[in-house]
Design a protein around this motif. Structure first.
Motif, PDB file in Angstrom:
ATOM      1  N   LEU A 153     -14.446  12.998 -36.088  1.00  0.00           N
ATOM      2  CA  LEU A 153     -13.140  12.910 -35.432  1.00  0.00           C
ATOM      3  C   LEU A 153     -12.067  13.538 -36.315  1.00  0.00           C
ATOM      4  N   GLN A 154     -12.152  13.276 -37.620  1.00  0.00           N
ATOM      5  CA  GLN A 154     -11.171  13.848 -38.543  1.00  0.00           C
ATOM      6  C   GLN A 154     -11.152  15.380 -38.448  1.00  0.00           C
ATOM      7  N   LEU A 189      -9.713  16.559 -35.016  1.00  0.00           N
ATOM      8  CA  LEU A 189      -8.256  16.400 -34.908  1.00  0.00           C
ATOM      9  C   LEU A 189      -7.533  17.416 -35.784  1.00  0.00           C
ATOM     10  N   GLU A 190      -8.048  17.657 -36.986  1.00  0.00           N
ATOM     11  CA  GLU A 190      -7.429  18.675 -37.847  1.00  0.00           C
ATOM     12  C   GLU A 190      -7.494  20.049 -37.176  1.00  0.00           C
ATOM     13  N   LEU A 220      -7.581  20.688 -33.991  1.00  0.00           N
ATOM     14  CA  LEU A 220      -6.732  20.758 -32.801  1.00  0.00           C
ATOM     15  C   LEU A 220      -5.245  20.596 -33.121  1.00  0.00           C
ATOM     16  N   ALA A 221      -4.947  20.165 -34.353  1.00  0.00           N
ATOM     17  CA  ALA A 221      -3.548  19.950 -34.734  1.00  0.00           C
ATOM     18  C   ALA A 221      -2.903  21.243 -35.239  1.00  0.00           C
ATOM     19  N   ASP A 222      -3.244  22.334 -34.598  1.00  0.00           N
ATOM     20  CA  ASP A 222      -2.642  23.623 -34.921  1.00  0.00           C
ATOM     21  C   ASP A 222      -2.422  24.368 -33.606  1.00  0.00           C
TER      22      ASP A 222
END
Lengths: 119, 119
Positions: free
Chosen positions: B21-22, B25-26, B28-30
């Protein structure tokens, strides 16, 4: 000049319209912040800052709560001297329907695989 | 010594069990990486690297595709000389059910609010 109320003390919450997917994803892309979110999600009610089980210093914890608040993931308010935390589920579901629930569920699964810890 | 096949050329994909998950999320956080994901999500089929509409240099684009691949969000493979990209929907739904769809939907909404652009 009016007296400051407790509500004045935690003012920097974004309006629902100003919550962005970018901010929410950045907030959730951190394991300590996801742990905070999971703990609120599974709590029977809102949680006071001092009651979280997080393994960081007080100042680091304060930083993480601020990121969650400023991104719109949590709302903070005072109840007496306690700073309380609640998830902004309805506001988040306007911006990114299902995202918060998906992240909490995935984090729960990872915790189970890692040994069953709730955080 | 055996001949190298096209498949050998893109090898560093995590197994489904190693997707976290980490990492997702990293990835997709761009905003550029979300744009890439959205374009694949809305395409009628897999997309070749050269066909994306992204406003970054080639080397920056290569970096973003690598992050998406190494986090398990996309799978890359060669078709002749084209490097193709596909979303690992099934693998992601094992790790974080509903997350990819929620992010794509939220990114779509933001794009509509920003003026209707598909990216």
């Amino acid at each position: 000049m009016t007296a400051r109320t407790a509500a004045d003390r935690v003012t920097d919450h974004p309006d629902a319209d100003d919550i962005t997917l970018q901010g929410v994803l950045e907030a959730l892309a951190d394991p300590v912040r996801r742990s905070i979110v999971r703990q609120i999600a599974h709590a029977p009610g809102d949680m006071a800052c001092g009651t979280f089980d997080i393994s960081v210093t007080r100042s680091t914890g304060t930083h993480h709560f601020r990121v969650l608040r400023q991104s719109g993931v949590i709302r903070q308010y005072y109840a007496g001297t306690s700073k309380m935390n609640t998830l902004r589920r309805d506001d988040l579901d306007l911006v990114c329907p299902g995202l918060l629930a998906a992240v909490v569920e995935a984090a729960d699964r990872e915790a189970v695989r890692a040994g069953g810890a709730r955080r």
